[in-house]
Design a protein around this motif. Structure first.
Motif, PDB file in Angstrom:
ATOM      1  N   GLN A 244      -4.993   3.285  -5.867  1.00  0.00           N
ATOM      2  CA  GLN A 244      -3.583   3.006  -6.177  1.00  0.00           C
ATOM      3  C   GLN A 244      -3.427   2.454  -7.599  1.00  0.00           C
ATOM      4  O   GLN A 244      -2.533   2.873  -8.339  1.00  0.00           O
ATOM      5  CB  GLN A 244      -3.009   2.031  -5.143  1.00  0.00           C
ATOM      6  CG  GLN A 244      -1.547   1.696  -5.390  1.00  0.00           C
ATOM      7  CD  GLN A 244      -0.894   1.052  -4.183  1.00  0.00           C
ATOM      8  OE1 GLN A 244      -1.200   1.378  -3.039  1.00  0.00           O
ATOM      9  NE2 GLN A 244       0.024   0.131  -4.436  1.00  0.00           N
TER      10      GLN A 244
ATOM     11  N   ILE B  47       0.854  -1.198   0.000  1.00  0.00           N
ATOM     12  CA  ILE B  47       0.000   0.000   0.000  1.00  0.00           C
ATOM     13  C   ILE B  47       0.890   1.248   0.000  1.00  0.00           C
ATOM     14  O   ILE B  47       1.716   1.422   0.894  1.00  0.00           O
ATOM     15  CB  ILE B  47      -0.902   0.030   1.256  1.00  0.00           C
ATOM     16  CG1 ILE B  47      -1.748  -1.236   1.364  1.00  0.00           C
ATOM     17  CG2 ILE B  47      -1.748   1.308   1.269  1.00  0.00           C
ATOM     18  CD1 ILE B  47      -2.943  -1.321   0.471  1.00  0.00           C
TER      19      ILE B  47
ATOM     20  N   GLN C 119      -7.277   8.136   1.719  1.00  0.00           N
ATOM     21  CA  GLN C 119      -7.747   6.812   2.167  1.00  0.00           C
ATOM     22  C   GLN C 119      -6.585   5.965   2.688  1.00  0.00           C
ATOM     23  O   GLN C 119      -6.696   5.283   3.700  1.00  0.00           O
ATOM     24  CB  GLN C 119      -8.439   6.070   1.007  1.00  0.00           C
ATOM     25  CG  GLN C 119      -9.836   6.562   0.672  1.00  0.00           C
ATOM     26  CD  GLN C 119      -9.821   7.782  -0.246  1.00  0.00           C
ATOM     27  OE1 GLN C 119      -8.784   8.392  -0.485  1.00  0.00           O
ATOM     28  NE2 GLN C 119     -10.982   8.136  -0.744  1.00  0.00           N
ATOM     29  N   SER C 120      -5.470   6.005   1.960  1.00  0.00           N
ATOM     30  CA  SER C 120      -4.325   5.173   2.347  1.00  0.00           C
ATOM     31  C   SER C 120      -3.758   5.566   3.701  1.00  0.00           C
ATOM     32  O   SER C 120      -3.201   4.722   4.415  1.00  0.00           O
ATOM     33  CB  SER C 120      -3.220   5.222   1.282  1.00  0.00           C
ATOM     34  OG  SER C 120      -2.502   6.438   1.344  1.00  0.00           O
TER      35      SER C 120
ATOM     36  N   THR D 290      -8.694   2.275  -1.200  1.00  0.00           N
ATOM     37  CA  THR D 290      -7.266   2.581  -1.255  1.00  0.00           C
ATOM     38  C   THR D 290      -6.605   1.818  -2.407  1.00  0.00           C
ATOM     39  O   THR D 290      -5.795   2.374  -3.164  1.00  0.00           O
ATOM     40  CB  THR D 290      -6.606   2.189   0.085  1.00  0.00           C
ATOM     41  OG1 THR D 290      -7.153   3.003   1.116  1.00  0.00           O
ATOM     42  CG2 THR D 290      -5.098   2.362   0.042  1.00  0.00           C
ATOM     43  N   CYS D 291      -6.955   0.544  -2.535  1.00  0.00           N
ATOM     44  CA  CYS D 291      -6.357  -0.291  -3.591  1.00  0.00           C
ATOM     45  C   CYS D 291      -6.830   0.155  -4.970  1.00  0.00           C
ATOM     46  O   CYS D 291      -6.033   0.232  -5.919  1.00  0.00           O
ATOM     47  CB  CYS D 291      -6.699  -1.759  -3.354  1.00  0.00           C
ATOM     48  SG  CYS D 291      -5.901  -2.442  -1.890  1.00  0.00           S
TER      49      CYS D 291
ATOM     50  N   SER E 257      -2.883   8.509  -1.095  1.00  0.00           N
ATOM     51  CA  SER E 257      -4.249   9.048  -1.031  1.00  0.00           C
ATOM     52  C   SER E 257      -4.614   9.270   0.426  1.00  0.00           C
ATOM     53  O   SER E 257      -4.002   8.681   1.328  1.00  0.00           O
ATOM     54  CB  SER E 257      -5.248   8.059  -1.644  1.00  0.00           C
ATOM     55  OG  SER E 257      -5.304   6.873  -0.873  1.00  0.00           O
TER      56      SER E 257
ATOM     57  N   THR F  91     -12.624   1.179   3.174  1.00  0.00           N
ATOM     58  CA  THR F  91     -11.497   2.104   3.012  1.00  0.00           C
ATOM     59  C   THR F  91     -10.304   1.397   2.358  1.00  0.00           C
ATOM     60  O   THR F  91      -9.654   1.955   1.477  1.00  0.00           O
ATOM     61  CB  THR F  91     -11.088   2.674   4.387  1.00  0.00           C
ATOM     62  OG1 THR F  91     -12.234   3.244   5.001  1.00  0.00           O
ATOM     63  CG2 THR F  91     -10.008   3.740   4.240  1.00  0.00           C
TER      64      THR F  91
END
Ligand SMILES: [Zn+2]
Length: 203
Positions: free
Chosen positions: A149, A76, A82-83, A145-146, A80, A141
């Motif tokens: 990305q 990860i 989210q990340s 995030t993924c 972002s 979340t």
């Protein structure tokens, strides 16, 4: 434990309250059910429940974006907002093949530690929560995030990383950002939404 994710024989949109299978920590069915239990799903879920007694819910997915990021060596990336929530409580577990052997549990437990998000390398995503709302929103979340990305990397240009000082302060930020409500900020509204879409899940 009740588990929709380890039931064999139904599509996710066919699963309702009465089709969940209740099993004990040795995978014995505690309620009659015509549906078999996925043995690899049981190994993974029971490993987490054994090591984390406070976990009211463990959620595990094989989403396209989740598996894609799980295959990326860097894992990860802090690219972002989210990340930044995910990175505040994240661990990784190396792939050992389909999780059919109980001996993998001890390594999975050690890798997870106290984290609430786990990337299963070459496999998928897992989240741990005190409640179903907590585990679901952690997964929401992590999944986003993924997806972000994969989209950002597909743009083919250099990415800007979040300042490490911002990452270090995320525990306090999370409490303030949800006004102390945590997952309860979104959960009642999500239930209203599913009631409107198809209330058959209750049956
Ligand atoms: Zn899996």
């Amino acid at each position: 434990m009740f588990s929709p994710s380890i039931v064999y024989g139904l599509m996710f949109d066919e699963i309702t309250a009465s089709s969940l299978v209740k099993v004990d920590m040795a995978c014995n069915k505690l309620l009659d059910s015509p549906f078999p239990v996925n043995p690899a799903g049981f190994v993974i879920h029971s490993a987490v429940h054994e090591a984390r007694p406070e976990a009211g819910c463990v959620m595990h997915t094989h989403s396209r974006a989740g598996v894609a990021v799980s295959a990326q060596k860097a894992g990860i990336l802090p690219i972002s907002q989210q990340s930044t929530f995910v990175l505040a409580s994240l661990a990784y577990h190396t792939y050992e093949g389909v999780a059919l052997r109980a001996e993998e549990k001890v390594r999975l437990q050690a890798d997870l530690g106290r984290a609430n998000h786990l990337v299963l390398r070459n496999h998928g995503l897992l989240t741990v929560g005190k409640s179903i709302p907590d585990a679901f929103l952690a997964m929401y979340t992590l999944e986003n995030t993924c997806r972000i990305q994969i989209d950002a990397m597909a743009g083919g240009t250099e990415l800007t990383q979040v300042d490490p000082a911002i990452l270090a302060g995320m525990a306090d930020v999370m409490r303030v950002a949800t006004a102390g409500l945590g997952s309860q900020l979104a959960w009642p509204a999500l239930l209203r939404k599913v009631e409107k879409l198809d209330a058959a899940y209750r049956t």
